[in-house]
Motif scaffolding. Structure first.
Motif, PDB file in Angstrom:
ATOM      1  N   PRO A  75     -10.375 -23.332 -15.918  1.00  0.00           N
ATOM      2  CA  PRO A  75      -9.252 -24.121 -15.395  1.00  0.00           C
ATOM      3  C   PRO A  75      -8.398 -23.472 -14.307  1.00  0.00           C
ATOM      4  CG  PRO A  75      -8.631 -23.093 -17.479  1.00  0.00           C
ATOM      5  CD  PRO A  75     -10.052 -22.679 -17.205  1.00  0.00           C
ATOM      6  N   ALA A  76      -8.226 -22.161 -14.326  1.00  0.00           N
ATOM      7  CA  ALA A  76      -7.137 -21.550 -13.543  1.00  0.00           C
ATOM      8  C   ALA A  76      -7.498 -21.347 -12.073  1.00  0.00           C
ATOM      9  CB  ALA A  76      -6.742 -20.206 -14.155  1.00  0.00           C
ATOM     10  N   LEU A  90      -0.193 -25.442  -4.984  1.00  0.00           N
ATOM     11  CA  LEU A  90      -0.754 -24.227  -4.371  1.00  0.00           C
ATOM     12  C   LEU A  90       0.139 -23.695  -3.252  1.00  0.00           C
ATOM     13  CD1 LEU A  90      -4.458 -25.447  -4.092  1.00  0.00           C
ATOM     14  CD2 LEU A  90      -3.635 -23.653  -5.625  1.00  0.00           C
ATOM     15  N   THR A  91       0.878 -24.609  -2.604  1.00  0.00           N
ATOM     16  CA  THR A  91       1.774 -24.219  -1.509  1.00  0.00           C
ATOM     17  C   THR A  91       2.978 -23.487  -2.098  1.00  0.00           C
ATOM     18  OG1 THR A  91       1.033 -25.988  -0.054  1.00  0.00           O
ATOM     19  CG2 THR A  91       3.309 -25.248   0.249  1.00  0.00           C
ATOM     20  N   ALA A  92       3.420 -22.432  -1.378  1.00  0.00           N
ATOM     21  CA  ALA A  92       4.464 -21.581  -1.963  1.00  0.00           C
ATOM     22  C   ALA A  92       5.876 -22.105  -1.728  1.00  0.00           C
ATOM     23  CB  ALA A  92       4.337 -20.169  -1.389  1.00  0.00           C
ATOM     24  N   LYS A  93       6.099 -22.781  -0.597  1.00  0.00           N
ATOM     25  CA  LYS A  93       7.470 -22.989  -0.132  1.00  0.00           C
ATOM     26  C   LYS A  93       8.097 -24.270  -0.684  1.00  0.00           C
ATOM     27  CE  LYS A  93       9.966 -22.855   4.283  1.00  0.00           C
ATOM     28  NZ  LYS A  93       9.817 -22.750   5.741  1.00  0.00           N
ATOM     29  N   ILE A 110      -1.960 -23.222 -12.082  1.00  0.00           N
ATOM     30  CA  ILE A 110      -1.906 -22.565 -10.775  1.00  0.00           C
ATOM     31  C   ILE A 110      -1.074 -21.297 -10.943  1.00  0.00           C
ATOM     32  CG2 ILE A 110      -1.195 -22.802  -8.342  1.00  0.00           C
ATOM     33  CD1 ILE A 110      -3.284 -24.903  -9.137  1.00  0.00           C
ATOM     34  N   TYR A 111      -1.585 -20.168 -10.506  1.00  0.00           N
ATOM     35  CA  TYR A 111      -0.902 -18.879 -10.643  1.00  0.00           C
ATOM     36  C   TYR A 111      -0.779 -18.240  -9.264  1.00  0.00           C
ATOM     37  CZ  TYR A 111      -2.031 -19.840 -15.455  1.00  0.00           C
ATOM     38  OH  TYR A 111      -2.139 -20.456 -16.689  1.00  0.00           O
ATOM     39  N   ARG A 112       0.345 -17.569  -9.038  1.00  0.00           N
ATOM     40  CA  ARG A 112       0.610 -17.020  -7.693  1.00  0.00           C
ATOM     41  C   ARG A 112       0.668 -15.503  -7.726  1.00  0.00           C
ATOM     42  NH1 ARG A 112       1.773 -20.083  -3.775  1.00  0.00           N
ATOM     43  NH2 ARG A 112       2.472 -21.770  -5.114  1.00  0.00           N
ATOM     44  N   ASN A 121     -11.533 -14.268 -17.142  1.00  0.00           N
ATOM     45  CA  ASN A 121     -12.562 -15.282 -17.396  1.00  0.00           C
ATOM     46  C   ASN A 121     -12.017 -16.710 -17.457  1.00  0.00           C
ATOM     47  OD1 ASN A 121     -11.311 -15.345 -19.826  1.00  0.00           O
ATOM     48  ND2 ASN A 121     -13.064 -14.585 -21.016  1.00  0.00           N
ATOM     49  N   GLN A 122     -10.730 -16.855 -17.143  1.00  0.00           N
ATOM     50  CA  GLN A 122     -10.142 -18.206 -17.049  1.00  0.00           C
ATOM     51  C   GLN A 122     -10.038 -18.684 -15.604  1.00  0.00           C
ATOM     52  OE1 GLN A 122      -9.333 -20.081 -19.900  1.00  0.00           O
ATOM     53  NE2 GLN A 122     -10.637 -18.374 -20.519  1.00  0.00           N
ATOM     54  N   VAL A 123     -10.344 -17.785 -14.650  1.00  0.00           N
ATOM     55  CA  VAL A 123     -10.058 -18.092 -13.251  1.00  0.00           C
ATOM     56  C   VAL A 123     -11.261 -18.766 -12.578  1.00  0.00           C
ATOM     57  CG1 VAL A 123      -9.264 -17.190 -11.037  1.00  0.00           C
ATOM     58  CG2 VAL A 123      -8.494 -16.113 -13.151  1.00  0.00           C
ATOM     59  N   ALA A 124     -11.117 -20.045 -12.270  1.00  0.00           N
ATOM     60  CA  ALA A 124     -12.174 -20.770 -11.560  1.00  0.00           C
ATOM     61  C   ALA A 124     -12.262 -20.291 -10.122  1.00  0.00           C
ATOM     62  CB  ALA A 124     -11.876 -22.271 -11.576  1.00  0.00           C
ATOM     63  N   ALA A 125     -11.082 -20.129  -9.482  1.00  0.00           N
ATOM     64  CA  ALA A 125     -11.087 -19.838  -8.044  1.00  0.00           C
ATOM     65  C   ALA A 125      -9.867 -19.028  -7.639  1.00  0.00           C
ATOM     66  CB  ALA A 125     -11.099 -21.147  -7.242  1.00  0.00           C
TER      67      ALA A 125
END
Ligand code: PLZ
Length: 445
Positions: free
Chosen positions: A143-144, A162-165, A180-182, A217-221
């Motif tokens: 998922p991540a 996904l956009t930061a601002k 979504i993780y930054r 192992n949770q990170v798709a991309a």
């Protein structure tokens, strides 16, 4: 008729006819849709935009990095004209046509890496990013998604996440998509640690943050702009992108390069990833791909692209035949005109000008970018405090003198230059004379 390549002002900018149209806009267009410079355009080509009042403006924005081959470039016009007379639309998902295949074949040849590749075509950059994430999730079953500080990936719900601002892109538009993780961006000018170890330290933080907060192992991309665009033309130091790409290989994660702003000769290579021989698993493209017509793509490893079930990718207009014809024409222009080489020539001229200005003006804290994607970051004297007010004032002074420049940056203090690669040296120099005058005036006043 070719557009005369000369700055010419016959009224104030914007002029009276543009102001009349601006009043119509105020009455009929939603306030949320802004204009950088409300001079209404009637014709454009080379490096010139002609407005309704007859002013000839120098274009240092390319419609946000879109008209890389120039406005109404000859091969684009010829291909579009030929295509539009044959048919305008069938929907590729209903009854297909060859132009779509031609664009995908060009993308397979031109994008980084010599592995088997496939593509899917869409209408906008945001839609391409959304689809790259869909593909990565199906292909990995995870998922991540990890993105970066200062990132810009679009205005749809997932891409806003996904956009930061916050302002103006996200403010009030939540809740946003989950998972979504930054991570911190390797931003040399503002790195709080050791300035000689930005790539290593930023990567170490990425690695540790993903381990602690997400789980490998949770990170798709992992998605990144190889040079951040709206975030302020932030160029990560050599070694950062290859480390992220290697981390993705080590953990079975899809590495997505968002080259929507950097792609198609803009940075002096076909793609910004080429600079360090980084090979993304998936690459998103749009903007420069079709000389101004709406087209976007996801291109990547055939086995990833094919992970999605039939019917899982598409859209009514994606890969519209006119837009595909325009893309084939634009790519022809890039190849026959060696526009990657042209971007490097433009860099040599512009960088020298900006560096000379930086020695004169303390407000120019940093000069950066690559190819025909260069910027200055403006700060308060004696430190690195962002100066958005000064940036806005310089941009307005350029506009009033007939040069279209754009701002960028998380702190709104980056003045960026994205001239079409069809601009002449002479016009480029004339435009930078005006930018220098604008700086001199604003800083003297
Ligand atoms: N990814 C890297 O630069 C678009 C946005 C302008 P669309 N950048 C310009 C604005 O204020 O809306 C962009 C980008 C990168 C994705 C996108 C999104 O592309 O075609 O605007 O959807």
């Amino acid at each position: 008729m070719p557009v005369e390549q000369r700055l010419r002002l016959v009224t104030a900018v914007p002029g009276p006819r543009s102001c009349e149209l601006a009043a119509r806009k105020a009455a009929t267009i939603a306030n949320g849709v802004g204009n950088v410079l409300p001079a209404y355009i009637v014709e454009a080509g080379g490096g010139i935009l002609i407005d309704v009042d007859g002013n000839q403006l120098i274009d240092f924005g390319s419609g946000i990095a879109v008209t890389t081959v120039g406005n109404s470039a000859p091969a684009v016009v010829a291909r579009v004209r030929e295509a539009v007379e044959r048919f305008t639309h069938t929907c590729f998902m209903v009854t297909p046509y060859e132009g779509y295949l031609e664009v995908a074949e060009r993308l397979a040849e031109l994008t980084p890496g010599d592995h088997p590749k496939k593509s899917a075509l869409f209408n906008s950059g945001a839609e391409a990013v959304e689809n790259a994430i869909k593909i990565a999730r199906v292909a990995t079953g995870r998922p991540a998604v990890v993105c970066f500080d200062h990132a810009y990936h679009g205005r749809t719900n997932l891409t806003m996440a996904l956009t930061a601002k916050d302002m103006p892109y996200k403010h009030g538009f939540g809740p946003f998509a989950s998972e979504i993780y930054r991570a911190p961006m390797a931003y040399p000018y503002r790195w709080p640690g050791d300035p000689t170890r930005v790539a290593e330290e930023a990567f170490a933080q990425f690695e540790s943050q993903v381990h602690v907060q997400v789980g490998e192992n949770q990170v798709a991309a992992v998605i990144i702009e190889p040079i951040q665009g709206e975030g302020g033309f932030i160029v990560p130091p050599v070694g950062f992108l290859p480390r992220i790409a290697q981390w993705c290989r080590d953990h079975g994660t899809v590495f997505i390069a968002d080259e929507i702003q950097t792609g198609f000769c803009r940075t002096g290579d076909w793609f910004a990833c080429d600079h360090e021989d980084v090979v993304p698993d998936l690459i998103t493209t749009a903007k420069g791909i079709a000389g101004g017509l709406p087209l976007a793509a996801v291109t990547g490893r055939a086995e990833l692209m094919d992970a999605v079930h039939i019917g899982g990718l598409g859209g009514t207009y994606g890969g519209n035949p006119i837009a595909c014809a325009a893309a084939v024409g634009a790519i022809e222009e890039m190849q026959s005109g060696d526009l990657c080489g042209r971007a490097r020539q433009i860099e040599a001229i512009v960088r020298a000008r900006l560096q000379a200005m930086a020695t004169r003006y303390e407000a120019i804290g940093d000069v950066r970018g690559r190819g025909a994607m260069l910027a200055v970051e403006l700060v308060a004297p004696g430190g690195r405090q962002p100066d958005a007010a000064l940036t806005g004032a310089v941009a307005r002074a350029c506009h009033a003198r007939g040069v279209v420049v754009l701002t960028a940056g998380s702190y709104g203090n980056v003045l960026r230059f994205l001239p079409p690669l069809s601009i002449s040296d002479e016009l480029l120099r004339e435009g930078f004379d005006v930018v220098e005058e604008a700086f001199a005036d604003v800083l003297a006043g």
